[in-house]
Design a protein around this motif. Structure first.
Motif: not given
Ligand code: SF4
Ligand code: SF4
Length: 446
Positions: A166-168, A209-211, A247-249, A263-271
């Motif tokens: 996931c890219v946010i 996704a773009i928040g 983290k909140q995003l 880090l975000p990568m530990d939740a499968g994400c790059v922000v």
């Protein structure tokens, strides 16, 4: 045009606050103005987290716009480029954003503003390989422009054991008063969307996704109008501070929690921030390194607050002049927003890659509170987005029980200031958290 999709219940996170005054009305409808070219620029050498870059120019050198001033000092570092054409007049020191003088490169502009002929040609990002795209981002000196200033190519190079799906993009811009990202999304949505798609291509991720907080309906509409062609989803978020924190995003958009110390990568994400995405597009499609950004100059005492596209190395005093000065004596100058920004003592501090705003506060907005004892009301606990207990933590820290503060997860503190904002006893909670974090880091280095 794609159909506008906003979740029926805006997505968010537990905790947080809603500042009574957001100040965004001063500039949210002000279109970005291109700042005039200056005679002098002061480029701070270290504008990134990690190793400072190594200066490669010397006094007397002629440079063109986009020429390298300093090479990356390691993998976790970012190159620096000249904001205009001219001559290097000095390599010395200038006021830095943390209140002390820091190494800087002084440039006298020649007024021609000529691009360097050493810059690479633009790439078709849909055809370029992931390695070509990443290498272009690294050589363009791009860092997180939302404030963190972490080198972007590093975030786009997760270790092989971290599966990113996931890219946010952070378009929340939850800090009061700031509207630079808002205007960027409204005025050049295709740069943001293309930057997001480029990051998705590099990471092999289709879930992008773009928040954006729901107080920016025009930005949501502008992005959604083109989102489908880039394979990007636009997510409307509840207006709640600090919604733009990584983290909140991640929690608001995916429901995933970044583990403590992770880090975000530990939740499968790059922000990444939306301005960073736009800079990525410029680097890839135009071959332009990061030499300018949108900055909000604002505050109730500013005569004509607005948003300006300014070169990196522009002294803050110039932004105040372009905004027609102030109506009354400023009591505080802040780089960034009022919650997480840093107070400055010099108007000569230059704009860096992560300077999103310049805020001037006058007498009526600066209230000096006396701090008193904790009344155990729990307001800080309710406001903390990291589920910490700031009141009890602050008492441990006052008594220099840093080990105990560490065991109670003070290192997870975002320094967002939500606890201090909520505290009726006006306790300096953020200062306590910062002190404990610094002491724990210092002890770890011994
Ligand atoms: S500053 Fe730290 S302790 Fe206070 S609310 Fe933010 S995360 Fe929680
Ligand atoms: S908000 Fe302030 S007074 Fe209330 S519990 Fe927290 S530290 Fe104590």
């Amino acid at each position: 045009m794609s159909e506008r999709v906003i979740p029926p219940k805006p997505l968010s996170f537990p905790g947080g606050i809603h500042p009574a005054k957001d100040g965004k009305g001063l500039t949210e409808h002000k279109a970005v103005e291109k700042a005039p070219l200056l005679e002098d620029y002061v480029v701070l050498v270290s504008q990134n987290v990690g190793a400072p870059p190594k200066v490669t120019v010397k006094k007397g050198d002629a440079v063109k716009k986009g020429d390298i001033l300093a090479e990356a000092g390691g993998f976790v570092s970012a190159a620096l480029h000249s904001p205009t054409s001219g001559v290097i007049t000095d390599i010395g020191e200038a006021p830095g954003p943390m209140g002390v003088n820091v190494p800087a490169i002084f440039i006298k502009a020649d007024g021609l503003d000529e691009w360097s002929d050493k810059l690479p040609a633009g790439l078709n990002w849909r055809e370029a390989s992931a390695d070509e795209l990443k290498s272009r981002i690294a050589s363009s000196g791009i860092v997180g422009m939302g404030g963190a200033a972490f080198p972007t190519h590093v975030k786009l190079s997760p270790p092989p054991d971290k599966k990113i799906d996931c890219v946010i993009l952070n378009g929340a811009e939850c800090e009061p008063y700031l509207t630079a990202d808002h205007r960027l999304m409204v005025e050049t949505p295709e740069r943001v969307l293309a930057g997001a798609a480029i990051m998705g291509k590099i990471l092999g991720v289709e879930n992008i996704a773009i928040g954006v907080e729901l107080n920016k309906p025009d930005a949501i509409a502008a992005l959604e109008a083109r989102a489908q062609e880039y394979g990007v989803k636009i997510v409307g978020l509840k207006v709640q501070y600090p919604q733009g924190s990584e983290k909140q995003l991640i929690y608001a958009i995916t429901g995933r929690c970044v583990p403590t110390g992770g880090l975000p990568m530990d939740a499968g994400c790059v922000v990444q921030n939306v301005a960073t995405a736009a800079a990525i597009y410029d680097a890839v499609a135009e071959g332009h390194p990061l030499i300018e950004r949108v900055v909000t100059i604002t505050g109730d005492i500013v005569v004509n607050p607005g948003n300006y596209l300014v070169r990196i190395g522009t002294p803050v005093i110039k932004l105040v002049e372009w905004a027609s000065g102030v109506k009354s004596e400023p009591r505080k100058l802040i780089l960034g927003g009022p919650m997480m920004g840093f107070a400055q003592k010099s108007y000569n501090v230059p704009v860096s890659k992560n300077t999103s705003g310049v805020l001037l506060l006058g007498g009526a907005e600066i209230i000096q509170y006396e701090s008193s004892s904790c009344i155990r009301c729990g307001m800080c606990v309710r406001g903390c987005p990291m589920h910490l207990s700031p009141g009890p933590l602050s008492m441990l820290i006052e008594n220099e029980k840093f080990d105990l503060a560490g065991q109670n997860h003070v290192m997870d503190c975002l320094e967002c200031g939500a606890c201090a904002y909520a505290c009726p006893a006006h306790r300096p909670l953020v200062q306590h958290m910062r002190r404990a974090k610094a002491e724990i880091r210092r002890a770890g280095k011994k």
